[in-house]
Design a protein around this motif. Structure first.
Motif, PDB file in Angstrom:
ATOM      1  N   ARG A   1      13.583   4.105   5.452  1.00  0.00           N
ATOM      2  CA  ARG A   1      12.789   3.125   6.176  1.00  0.00           C
ATOM      3  C   ARG A   1      12.479   3.655   7.569  1.00  0.00           C
ATOM      4  O   ARG A   1      13.372   4.082   8.303  1.00  0.00           O
ATOM      5  CB  ARG A   1      13.526   1.789   6.269  1.00  0.00           C
ATOM      6  N   LEU A   2      11.215   3.622   7.936  1.00  0.00           N
ATOM      7  CA  LEU A   2      10.792   4.130   9.228  1.00  0.00           C
ATOM      8  C   LEU A   2      10.905   3.079  10.312  1.00  0.00           C
ATOM      9  O   LEU A   2      11.492   3.331  11.379  1.00  0.00           O
ATOM     10  CB  LEU A   2       9.349   4.650   9.139  1.00  0.00           C
ATOM     11  N   VAL A   3      10.342   1.888  10.081  1.00  0.00           N
ATOM     12  CA  VAL A   3      10.294   0.871  11.121  1.00  0.00           C
ATOM     13  C   VAL A   3       9.976  -0.472  10.491  1.00  0.00           C
ATOM     14  O   VAL A   3       9.469  -0.546   9.357  1.00  0.00           O
ATOM     15  CB  VAL A   3       9.221   1.254  12.176  1.00  0.00           C
ATOM     16  N   TYR A  62       8.126   2.658   4.805  1.00  0.00           N
ATOM     17  CA  TYR A  62       9.067   3.606   4.229  1.00  0.00           C
ATOM     18  C   TYR A  62       8.364   4.952   4.054  1.00  0.00           C
ATOM     19  O   TYR A  62       7.162   5.009   3.771  1.00  0.00           O
ATOM     20  CB  TYR A  62       9.583   3.124   2.865  1.00  0.00           C
ATOM     21  N   LEU A  63       9.125   6.029   4.214  1.00  0.00           N
ATOM     22  CA  LEU A  63       8.596   7.375   4.025  1.00  0.00           C
ATOM     23  C   LEU A  63       9.338   8.063   2.897  1.00  0.00           C
ATOM     24  O   LEU A  63      10.558   7.917   2.758  1.00  0.00           O
ATOM     25  CB  LEU A  63       8.727   8.197   5.315  1.00  0.00           C
ATOM     26  N   GLU A  64       8.579   8.818   2.095  1.00  0.00           N
ATOM     27  CA  GLU A  64       9.187   9.563   0.991  1.00  0.00           C
ATOM     28  C   GLU A  64       9.274  11.029   1.354  1.00  0.00           C
ATOM     29  O   GLU A  64       8.318  11.628   1.837  1.00  0.00           O
ATOM     30  CB  GLU A  64       8.341   9.408  -0.281  1.00  0.00           C
ATOM     31  N   GLY A 120       0.804  -1.220   0.000  1.00  0.00           N
ATOM     32  CA  GLY A 120       0.000   0.000   0.000  1.00  0.00           C
ATOM     33  C   GLY A 120       0.828   1.256   0.000  1.00  0.00           C
ATOM     34  O   GLY A 120       2.016   1.257   0.353  1.00  0.00           O
ATOM     35  N   ILE A 121       0.198   2.348  -0.418  1.00  0.00           N
ATOM     36  CA  ILE A 121       0.795   3.681  -0.379  1.00  0.00           C
ATOM     37  C   ILE A 121      -0.277   4.650   0.123  1.00  0.00           C
ATOM     38  O   ILE A 121      -1.477   4.431  -0.080  1.00  0.00           O
ATOM     39  CB  ILE A 121       1.329   4.138  -1.753  1.00  0.00           C
ATOM     40  N   SER A 122       0.159   5.712   0.787  1.00  0.00           N
ATOM     41  CA  SER A 122      -0.798   6.658   1.365  1.00  0.00           C
ATOM     42  C   SER A 122      -0.161   8.030   1.449  1.00  0.00           C
ATOM     43  O   SER A 122       1.042   8.155   1.709  1.00  0.00           O
ATOM     44  CB  SER A 122      -1.235   6.198   2.764  1.00  0.00           C
ATOM     45  N   VAL A 140       4.958   4.357   2.204  1.00  0.00           N
ATOM     46  CA  VAL A 140       4.943   3.107   1.443  1.00  0.00           C
ATOM     47  C   VAL A 140       5.159   1.972   2.438  1.00  0.00           C
ATOM     48  O   VAL A 140       6.014   2.088   3.324  1.00  0.00           O
ATOM     49  CB  VAL A 140       6.053   3.101   0.366  1.00  0.00           C
ATOM     50  N   TRP A 141       4.395   0.898   2.296  1.00  0.00           N
ATOM     51  CA  TRP A 141       4.580  -0.181   3.257  1.00  0.00           C
ATOM     52  C   TRP A 141       4.412  -1.556   2.619  1.00  0.00           C
ATOM     53  O   TRP A 141       3.704  -1.730   1.617  1.00  0.00           O
ATOM     54  CB  TRP A 141       3.632  -0.032   4.445  1.00  0.00           C
TER      55      TRP A 141
END
Length: 946
Positions: free
Chosen positions: A365-367, A355-357, A324-326, A348-349
């Motif tokens: 990568r966030l977590v 992941y954050l853009e 998914g993306i949001s 993005v996950w």
């Protein structure tokens, strides 16, 4: 209504461009009340919609979206609306026309000349009604001229910075001309007129959005369409701050618009970049400033002006497995980040990673779920996967929905954690949902200060309001929460939420249910279109909803949706009434800054029938760094009650003399979300709550300057000069040659060195002068000169012990550079016996403020140039490190020595010389006489021989 014919903007190639401004009428429920009335204006969240083409490319059709304000005017024989018009084709490169206003564009400073006129829709030309008029019609000229005769004159106000621009010219051909600068952070404007009526009609305020343009990606011949799977529903993405910038994915094409689909282009991909099956497998889409991103078979692709590329490991993204993306749903133009880092644009996950853009296509990568297990203290043996990621209504927070199960066969638990991009903290929320193992839930956070959201599956809507204290399943008049049962077993396709708190649930067969935030029920609206047409509900640049239809012939069609009339019609049948009559407040902004010692006082008022006991609720979310004081007044008359609440936000922290000044500052700064809302609410109430931010910390637009200095009163050039080594603080072995940088130091103020000088420090922000600074400050010469002093002594200043000086502070902080040895972090006053030692109070007092009469004085024996830096010393004045520079050039006649002193010196010198001469005379005479009477060589006598 005001008509604006308005400005364009720079293209990226700096070519003259044309923008068409679309100003459409808003439904009655969007009418703006008088100042202080309770309406959340969507225009606070700017929407850009600009299709920009240089003139050399032909057919310029740029659109600069404007937000239309309420334009309803009660007139004779019915209701009239003076409606704004559209920007149309410019007459020449530097002259643009807008809906109601011819606008000229000054490319050197991005200044626009907006022309404004008034028109009556019942007597307007078709071009004015369509928003394509290049000039006012005859009727509009007569109407505008008559209004001007009665004293009407429009003024353009900016919403965020509270600036005002008015016409300095006389009306010409029925139009007013107003010069307005274009800015990124103050794009929202409002045209306001005087309180003038004509035939019982008045002109309502009118909101516009003047922004820089966005470019649409051009269609390239030979490219192939990209779409969602055949038979799937429409999917859409829009820029949170540019609601007119939309990307729509249908099962036959992908479309892009920057003007709410008044015009649109197709997005296609080069041949060979995707297989035929992949081109028809778009699972999700996001529009961002970095391009358009497609999720296809677990892989992320980017479409931009540079082409169509696959994103993967080279950009720190997985090559596959993306689920998914949001992106953000709500726009905040301003926010405060203590970490001073850019916030992410979209998420993005995969099942196990997020992941954050960030800007310029940077991914991080966030977590991972393994890390989340440790953070949340979950069992290592349990199965934890990422269900979805959604941005909240907070400008710096991200919500992560996690699926958790131990025996993952029948059910799973979905729970929520929120991550703050500024504090880097994870907080578990009070939301846990038991669901079948294969169920999918979609979320949408509402526009509120406290966390609140709508969560839905195929058939039902779950609501979580007031920080998860008011929860449940949205109920229908049938007494259950299954919306499919009332829509011929259709499933939920889209949930639309706007800034007013309206919630529209659209089923796949186009049946629509209506609800409002902070309420627990929904009603079915009238059927608006047939059940086979593929449709979406969107928010236009004019602040109202419209239907978007994707037709089978590969084209797009839009249709205004009168949401206000539809909801009122249903409310009339259901006898639903708002529990209060009016809800007002004076919250004029969505973003407030609070510095040390400042307070923010607001009022809110609710009017309601007697014996209902309503009141206003003040809620805040964020760090506990503000205190509140409430004052309530009450009045009852004619069966109605008026309750007014005055609330003051402030800090009560003393930063002086603490051990760790900077840590204390950090702990007491941050972003606090605040909302004002009535205690009771229903679907017929105009707005649910008033939401705004209070940023406690340093406003980076704030600065200080010394009065009387400029860069215009001297010859603009750099030069060098030499400072005598004896004038320097550290007594170097050589003279110091320095370079005077005019751009940095400005023009030096020339003073006779017999004149004393006291700097007057002034505070400024992005709106200009604020006030004179009354706090303590210090000055020092940046090159190390110390051949100046201060006229006040410590005793004269009232010190009870020895005050801090540059010499003492340098001695205590030898390891620090000069500009850091003394400041608010280590300031200690000298007005208490409890601090410091008595010491010598006859020393110069080196701290200045506006009232202590302390001045700088100069040495009389020589002239020179002094470049000073001034710093605010008071630790309770500001979170900002406020400094400024100024230069002084001293001159004057060097005083001649005293005549008596010179005569005395010459007399002594002559006496000394005469004495030496006399003594030498007698010495030589003595020697000479000795040789006269006693010759140095006696002659030898000869003896005779006998």
């Amino acid at each position: 209504m005001w008509r604006t014919h308005g400005p364009g903007a720079h293209s990226r190639s700096a070519q003259p461009t044309n923008h068409q401004i679309s100003l459409l009428n808003r439904p009655a429920h969007h009418a703006q009340p008088v100042e202080g009335s309770e309406v959340v204006k969507p225009c606070i969240f700017p929407s850009w919609a600009s299709h920009l083409n240089p003139w050399q490319m032909g057919n310029p059709q740029g659109y600069c979206s404007l937000y239309s304000g309420p334009c309803q005017i009660p007139g004779l024989g019915g209701s009239k609306r003076f409606t704004p018009a559209k920007m149309s084709k410019p007459r020449h490169h530097h002259h643009h026309h807008a809906m109601v206003l011819p606008a000229r564009h000054f490319f050197n400073n991005l200044t626009q000349v907006i022309s404004v006129w008034v028109y009556d829709p019942e007597n307007a030309d078709p071009d004015e009604l369509l928003g394509s008029a290049e000039e006012p019609s005859i009727n509009s000229i007569v109407l505008s001229t008559q209004m001007a005769t009665l004293g009407q004159k429009p003024v353009i106000h900016t919403i965020l910075k509270r600036k005002a621009y008015l016409s300095n010219e006389k009306m010409k051909k029925g139009t007013w001309h107003v010069m307005v600068p274009m800015t990124r952070d103050d794009a929202l404007k409002e045209i306001r007129g005087n309180q003038v009526t004509f035939q019982d009609c008045f002109i309502a305020d009118f909101l516009i959005l003047l922004t820089f343009p966005l470019l649409t990606i051009p269609e390239i011949p030979g490219s192939l369409p990209i779409s969602s799977p055949r038979g799937s529903q429409l999917m859409v993405s829009w820029d949170a701050c540019v609601v007119a910038s939309v990307v729509l994915v249908a099962d036959m094409e992908t479309f892009q618009t920057n003007d709410s689909f008044r015009t649109w282009t197709r997005i296609r991909v080069p041949p060979g970049s995707l297989s035929d099956a992949e081109r028809q497998s778009v699972a999700d889409v996001i529009v961002s400033r970095d391009g358009i991103f497609f999720l296809i078979n677990g892989v992320l692709y980017q479409k931009s002006f540079r082409g169509f590329v696959k994103l993967g490991r080279i950009l720190n993204l997985p090559d596959g497995g993306i689920t998914g993306i949001s992106s953000r749903k709500w726009c905040w133009v301003k926010y405060l980040s203590k970490a001073k880092e850019r916030r992410s644009n979209f998420a993005v996950w995969t099942e196990n990673e997020i992941y954050l853009e960030y800007i310029l296509l940077k991914f991080a990568r966030l977590v991972t779920t393994t890390e989340l297990k440790n953070i949340l203290n979950l069992s290592v043996t349990a199965t934890l996967t990422i269900h979805s990621v959604e941005y909240t209504g907070h400008p710096l927070e991200i919500a992560v929905f996690l699926s958790y199960c131990t025996v993952c066969t029948v059910t799973k638990k979905i729970f929520l954690v929120i991550y703050n991009e500024d504090t880097k903290q994870w907080v578990s929320q009070d939301l846990t949902l038991d669901a079948p193992i294969d169920s999918v839930f979609i979320s949408h956070f509402i526009f509120s200060a406290l966390p609140g959201l709508i969560l839905w599956n195929k058939h039902s809507i779950y609501y979580y309001y007031h920080n998860f204290t008011f929860t449940g399943i949205l109920q229908t008049p049938a007494g259950h929460g299954n919306l499919s049962m009332l829509s011929n077993d259709s499933i939920i396709h889209e949930v639309f939420i706007d800034y007013y708190g309206n919630i529209l649930v659209k089923m796949e067969n186009n049946v629509i249910f209506y609800s409002k935030i902070n309420t627990g029920d929904a009603v079915k609206l009238h059927l608006w279109t047939n059940n086979t047409t593929r449709a979406l509900i969107l928010l236009s640049t004019s602040g109202y909803t419209y239907f978007l239809y994707a037709l089978d012939n590969g084209t797009i069609q839009i249709q205004d949706y009168p949401l206000s009339l539809e909801t009122r019609s249903i409310a009339f049948k259901t006898q639903d009434k708002c529990p209060y009559l009016a809800f007002h407040n004076n919250v004029a902004r969505v973003f407030y800054f609070l510095d040390k010692g400042e307070t923010l006082t607001l009022w809110t008022q609710i009017i309601y029938p007697e014996n209902t006991g309503l009141y206003v609720v003040v809620e805040s979310y964020g760090p506990k760094i503000l205190e509140e004081s409430h004052d309530i007044s009450f009045e009852a008359a004619f069966g109605h009650c008026t309750k007014t609440l005055t609330v003051t936000f402030y800090q009560n922290v003393d930063y002086e003399g603490i051990y760790d000044y900077f840590e204390m500052q950090h702990n007491n700064t941050g972003l606090v979300m605040v909302q004002l809302r009535p205690s009771e609410y229903s679907k017929t109430c105009p707005i649910a709550q008033k939401v705004f931010q209070i940023a406690v910390g340093c406003d980076d637009k704030k600065f200080i300057a010394v009065k009387g200095f400029s860069k215009k009163e001297c010859h603009h050039h750099d030069f060098s000069y030499v400072i005598e080594k004896s004038y320097l603080r550290h007594q170097p072995s050589k003279n110091l040659k320095v370079r005077y940088i005019w751009k940095k130091y400005g023009c030096p103020l020339r003073l006779d060195f017999t004149e004393k000088f006291q700097p007057v420090v002034q505070l400024f922000d992005d709106n200009g002068y604020v006030k004179d600074v009354g706090a303590n400050f210090i000055v020092w010469e940046i090159h190390g000169r110390d051949d100046y002093s201060f006229n006040n002594t410590m005793a004269q200043s009232g010190c009870l012990h020895e005050a801090q000086t540059w010499k003492s502070m340098i001695e205590l902080n030898k390891h620090l550079p000069l500009e850091e040895v003394w400041g608010p972090e280590n300031y200690i006053h000298c007005f208490s016996y409890a601090m410091g030692k008595p010491g010598d109070l006859n020393q110069p007092y080196e701290i200045i403020n506006s009232s202590n009469g302390n001045h700088i004085f100069w040495p009389l024996g020589h002239s020179g140039i002094y470049v000073f830096r001034v710093k605010i010393l008071d630790p309770n004045y500001s979170f900002c490190n406020l400094t400024a520079m100024f230069a002084i050039e001293t001159f004057g006649l060097i005083p001649s020595p005293s005549v008596y002193l010179v005569a005395s010196f010459l007399f002594v010198l002559m006496l000394l010389v005469f004495t030496i001469l006399v003594l030498s005379y007698f010495r030589y005479v003595r020697i000479y006489r000795q040789y006269i009477y006693k010759p140095p060589h006696k002659p030898q006598r000869k003896h005779k021989k006998n």
